[in-house]
Design an enzyme around this catalytic site. Structure first.
Site, PDB file in Angstrom:
ATOM      1  N   GLY A 145       0.790  -1.231   0.000  1.00  0.00           N
ATOM      2  CA  GLY A 145       0.000   0.000   0.000  1.00  0.00           C
ATOM      3  C   GLY A 145       0.820   1.278   0.000  1.00  0.00           C
ATOM      4  O   GLY A 145       0.283   2.350   0.301  1.00  0.00           O
TER       5      GLY A 145
ATOM      6  N   THR B 239       2.011   2.932  -2.590  1.00  0.00           N
ATOM      7  CA  THR B 239       1.569   3.859  -3.638  1.00  0.00           C
ATOM      8  C   THR B 239       0.252   4.524  -3.254  1.00  0.00           C
ATOM      9  O   THR B 239       0.088   5.734  -3.429  1.00  0.00           O
ATOM     10  CB  THR B 239       1.428   3.111  -4.982  1.00  0.00           C
ATOM     11  OG1 THR B 239       2.707   2.574  -5.325  1.00  0.00           O
ATOM     12  CG2 THR B 239       0.959   4.034  -6.085  1.00  0.00           C
TER      13      THR B 239
ATOM     14  N   LYS C 265       8.619   8.920  -8.441  1.00  0.00           N
ATOM     15  CA  LYS C 265       9.023   7.516  -8.321  1.00  0.00           C
ATOM     16  C   LYS C 265      10.355   7.413  -9.056  1.00  0.00           C
ATOM     17  O   LYS C 265      10.380   7.441 -10.302  1.00  0.00           O
ATOM     18  CB  LYS C 265       7.967   6.619  -8.982  1.00  0.00           C
ATOM     19  CG  LYS C 265       8.313   5.157  -9.036  1.00  0.00           C
ATOM     20  CD  LYS C 265       7.858   4.421  -7.796  1.00  0.00           C
ATOM     21  CE  LYS C 265       8.201   2.937  -7.897  1.00  0.00           C
ATOM     22  NZ  LYS C 265       7.789   2.204  -6.697  1.00  0.00           N
TER      23      LYS C 265
END
Ligand SMILES: Nc1ncnc2c1ncn2[C@@H]1O[C@H](COP(=O)(O)OP(=O)(O)O)[C@@H](O)[C@H]1O
Ligand SMILES: [Mg+2]
Length: 209
Positions: free
Chosen positions: A14, A16, A37
């Site tokens: 979780g 992201t 990212k």
């Protein structure tokens, strides 16, 4: 408010979704927010940057420094793709708005040679949020992640739990580690910018961003 690094105890826990919630919250508080990212490994499914773009609309999504085709640890994905990951390209993107940076996997995932994510975290100097499951197995994984971050002198902002409430685990990990519990994001039956924003505001009400 410069931003945060988001790491976690594992892949698929979780990070992201939490990063999107945090980016959205920073956007609402500060009027602008950015997400980055550094290395995306695996392009067949929705990428992390795309997911955050959907769940935190209005945030600035910086392009990844490396987009690797192979869904694997960055060091292996790079080798298979025939790419050499260079530390010099992994510098924080410039900008004024608060920045959320999401690692891959966990803190000790390798990028190139002996370079691990946690080495980058301490170099970048932003406080690190450790995303942790609430359920069985999380005490060991979370305490080990915190130890690994401390060894590399990363600044730790706190722990963000994800999952169903677990009173004991959510209390004993902060007590044993001395790291603050920032809040908890429940597993949401429907993930939309709106459901995520209200779950974050409720679950992280005590965290002044
Ligand atoms: N709070 C949540 N509510 C509902 N689904 C979630 C939540 N957190 C994660 N997920 C789902 O679990 C899967 C893995 O989550 P993701 O955030 O991509 O993990 P990670 O970044 O750690 O690999 C995704 O399908 C995501 O939509
Ligand atoms: Mg992710």
């Amino acid at each position: 408010m410069k931003g945060f690094i988001v790491t976690g105890t594992d892949t698929g826990i979780g990070k992201t979704v939490f990063s999107a919630a945090l980016t959205g919250a920073l956007l609402r508080r500060h009027g602008a927010a950015r997400y980055w990212k550094p290395v995306q490994a695996g392009l067949e499914e929705v990428t992390d940057s795309e997911a955050v773009g959907q769940l935190a609309p209005g945030a600035l999504i910086h392009p990844e420094a490396y987009r690797l085709v192979t869904p694997a640890s960055p060091h292996l994905a790079a080798r298979i793709d025939g790419v050499v990951i260079e530390r010099a390209r992994l510098t924080l993107p410039e900008g004024d708005a608060p920045l959320v940076v999401e690692g891959a996997g966990g803190a000790l995932v390798p990028l190139e040679g002996s370079l691990l994510y946690a080495d980058l975290f301490s170099g970048w100097g932003l406080p690190v949020v450790v995303v942790a499951r609430t359920g069985l197995g999380t005490i060991n994984h979370t305490l080990m992640t915190i130890e690994a971050l401390r060894v590399r002198r990363a600044i730790i902002a706190g722990i963000a739990f994800v999952g169903d409430a677990h009173e004991e685990n959510e209390a004993v990990i902060p007590a044993l580690s001395g790291v603050a519990r920032l809040g908890r994001l429940p597993l949401l039956p429907q993930l939309t910018p709106q459901t995520l924003a209200s779950a974050f505001d409720e679950g992280f009400a005590g965290w002044s961003l």
